[in-house]
Design a protein around this motif. Structure first.
Motif, PDB file in Angstrom:
ATOM      1  N   MET A   1       2.874  -1.659 -11.227  1.00  0.00           N
ATOM      2  CA  MET A   1       3.900  -0.570 -11.222  1.00  0.00           C
ATOM      3  C   MET A   1       3.485   0.666 -11.040  1.00  0.00           C
ATOM      4  SD  MET A   1       5.723  -1.299 -14.892  1.00  0.00           S
ATOM      5  CE  MET A   1       7.380  -0.412 -14.729  1.00  0.00           C
ATOM      6  N   ASP A   2       4.414   1.529 -10.439  1.00  0.00           N
ATOM      7  CA  ASP A   2       4.077   2.928 -10.503  1.00  0.00           C
ATOM      8  C   ASP A   2       3.999   3.519 -11.870  1.00  0.00           C
ATOM      9  OD1 ASP A   2       4.080   2.647  -7.728  1.00  0.00           O
ATOM     10  OD2 ASP A   2       5.722   3.572  -7.130  1.00  0.00           O
ATOM     11  N   GLY A   3       3.403   4.700 -11.893  1.00  0.00           N
ATOM     12  CA  GLY A   3       3.256   5.439 -13.166  1.00  0.00           C
ATOM     13  C   GLY A   3       4.441   6.427 -13.489  1.00  0.00           C
ATOM     14  N   ASP A   4       5.215   6.747 -12.603  1.00  0.00           N
ATOM     15  CA  ASP A   4       6.191   7.765 -12.610  1.00  0.00           C
ATOM     16  C   ASP A   4       7.488   7.368 -12.973  1.00  0.00           C
ATOM     17  OD1 ASP A   4       7.041   6.007 -10.460  1.00  0.00           O
ATOM     18  OD2 ASP A   4       6.881   7.641  -9.092  1.00  0.00           O
ATOM     19  N   LEU A   5       7.739   6.249 -13.823  1.00  0.00           N
ATOM     20  CA  LEU A   5       8.920   5.696 -14.472  1.00  0.00           C
ATOM     21  C   LEU A   5      10.175   5.379 -13.301  1.00  0.00           C
ATOM     22  CD1 LEU A   5       9.236   8.376 -17.457  1.00  0.00           C
ATOM     23  CD2 LEU A   5       8.694   5.659 -17.652  1.00  0.00           C
ATOM     24  N   GLN A   6       9.770   5.582 -11.998  1.00  0.00           N
ATOM     25  CA  GLN A   6      10.688   4.929 -11.063  1.00  0.00           C
ATOM     26  C   GLN A   6      10.821   3.455 -11.007  1.00  0.00           C
ATOM     27  OE1 GLN A   6       9.260   7.622  -7.271  1.00  0.00           O
ATOM     28  NE2 GLN A   6      11.413   7.401  -7.219  1.00  0.00           N
ATOM     29  N   ASP A   7       9.820   2.701 -11.409  1.00  0.00           N
ATOM     30  CA  ASP A   7       9.898   1.359 -11.338  1.00  0.00           C
ATOM     31  C   ASP A   7      10.412   1.167 -13.078  1.00  0.00           C
ATOM     32  OD1 ASP A   7       9.139   1.093  -8.960  1.00  0.00           O
ATOM     33  OD2 ASP A   7       6.996   0.617  -9.639  1.00  0.00           O
TER      34      ASP A   7
ATOM     35  N   PRO B   1      15.220   7.722 -10.532  1.00  0.00           N
ATOM     36  CA  PRO B   1      14.561   8.839  -9.629  1.00  0.00           C
ATOM     37  C   PRO B   1      13.487   9.451 -10.263  1.00  0.00           C
ATOM     38  CG  PRO B   1      16.727   9.375 -10.670  1.00  0.00           C
ATOM     39  CD  PRO B   1      16.458   7.828 -10.947  1.00  0.00           C
ATOM     40  N   ARG B   2      12.580  10.123  -9.672  1.00  0.00           N
ATOM     41  CA  ARG B   2      11.356  10.778 -10.142  1.00  0.00           C
ATOM     42  C   ARG B   2      11.883  11.668 -11.439  1.00  0.00           C
ATOM     43  NH1 ARG B   2       5.928  11.734 -10.133  1.00  0.00           N
ATOM     44  NH2 ARG B   2       4.852  10.257  -8.465  1.00  0.00           N
ATOM     45  N   LYS B   3      11.141  11.575 -12.516  1.00  0.00           N
ATOM     46  CA  LYS B   3      11.794  12.563 -13.757  1.00  0.00           C
ATOM     47  C   LYS B   3      10.748  13.717 -13.603  1.00  0.00           C
ATOM     48  CE  LYS B   3      13.346  11.183 -18.309  1.00  0.00           C
ATOM     49  NZ  LYS B   3      13.243   9.929 -19.174  1.00  0.00           N
TER      50      LYS B   3
HETATM   51 MG    MG Z   1       7.366   7.230  -7.064  1.00  0.00          MG
END
Ligand code: MG
Ligand code: UDP
Length: 331
Positions: free
Chosen positions: A113-119, A219-221
């Motif tokens: 998973m992505d590390g940007d909390l989008q997933d 969304p990207r936080k």
């Molecule tokens: Mg992202």
């Protein structure tokens, strides 16, 4: 906490340890400058996986961040032992980061998973259910509704539609980093460059069963996206590579031979026609455009085939460890 300076050779031999510790799932997360997300992401993943009663590990691959991402991960590791860190010397890209994470993973299942909390970590059970219910080898995700800027959404839609048609695989989203694999898939499929988005295509062409679930998308936080528009044209070039390496690596003559024959035949016909004119006393000295056309087509096809040959050689000689360099491994 055990800190080791690692060379790439050591990583290969560390597989002995994998036999001992049995895990249900390894979560692999490539991160580039995501310091603000790590803590929340870790807590949420731990909560979800604990509620499922799974034995797990979370492997962060720090892809050459220049913020405090690595420090943040180490800090969390002091209280959450199941967090692991693989740290690159510099930025090697997401595919390399995933590869390095896969090499460390001990779980029967591997989740990326992505590390940007989008997933959204709370969606993980959906992927696991789908995999088990339909006995799949790989579950990809379809982010819906997608919360990116509209330009990115439209480009992405077009990209996914065309890619799906060409690759003949019914997925809605090739760029999604949120995927669940059985470990066999990960062991068999080599990726380099930016080929990570085509793992489902490579896997399905090897006979693995691939499916898809709809998941929510956030969304990207914090921070900003690491990809721009070039992802789409690079994506198409990569698709060409994928089709080539899955179809023609073992019989390149089917492709090169066909193209060669078509060009040879066209050239032969043109020359036969010109020869016919010449025998009928026409002059051939005033047809420069024809020559230019032939020249351009030949140059174009030569460049293309050279590129494909290069890809073929890369694929054949590719070793996982060649595409990145590890600075340290903390487990
Ligand atoms: Mg992202
Ligand atoms: N990422 C990475 N290396 C890179 C680019 C991105 O490890 O060279 C990571 C990034 O930190 C994130 C994930 O890959 O965890 C997806 O990137 P991003 O969110 O920028 O992509 P987008 O959501 O815009 O598709």
């Amino acid at each position: 906490m055990q800190v080791r300076e690692e060379t790439n050779i050591d990583i290969v031999s560390s597989s002995d340890a994998k036999e001992i510790e049995k895990l249900d799932i390894s979560v692999v997360i490539p991160v580039l400058n995501e310091e603000q997300s790590i803590e929340e992401l870790t807590t949420r993943i731990v909560d979800v996986l604990e509620s499922l009663g799974m034995r797990f590990e979370i492997i962060y691959v720090d892809d050459g961040s220049d913020d405090n991402t690595a420090e943040e991960i180490k800090k969390i590791k002091t209280r959450e032992k199941r967090v692991k860190l693989v740290r690159f010397r510099r930025n090697f890209g997401k595919a390399a980061a995933l590869s390095a994470g896969f090499a460390q993973a001990k779980g029967d299942l591997i989740l990326t998973m992505d590390g940007d909390l989008q997933d959204i970590p709370e969606e993980i059970p959906k992927l696991i259910e789908k995999l088990e219910e339909e006995d799949l080898d790989l579950v990809s995700t379809w982010k819906y509704p997608r919360v990116d800027p509209w330009g990115k959404k439209i480009a992405s839609k077009l990209f996914n539609y065309v890619t799906g048609k060409i690759a003949r695989i019914g997925l809605h989203d090739f760029n999604s980093g949120f995927k669940l694999y059985r470990k066999e898939v990960v062991r068999e499929i080599n990726i380099y460059g930016e080929l990570h988005r085509y793992i489902p295509v490579l896997a399905s062409r090897r006979g693995f069963k691939v499916g898809e679930v709809k998941v929510k998308h956030a969304p990207r936080k914090y921070g900003k996206s690491k990809y721009g528009w070039d992802r789409f044209y690079k994506g198409f070039l990569d698709l060409l590579t994928v089709l080539f390496i899955t179809k023609y690596t073992r019989r390149p003559l089917h492709l090169f031979g066909l193209v060669g024959l078509i060009f040879f035949t066209a050239g032969f016909l043109i020359n036969a026609y010109l020869a016919y004119l010449w025998f009928n006393n026409h002059s051939l000295s005033d047809r420069p455009l024809l020559l230019l056309g032939i020249l351009l087509m030949l140059i174009g096809i030569q460049v293309l085939t050279t590129g494909l040959l290069g890809e073929m050689i890369t694929y054949k000689n590719f070793k996982r460890q060649d595409s990145y360099s590890v600075k340290e491994i903390i487990e």
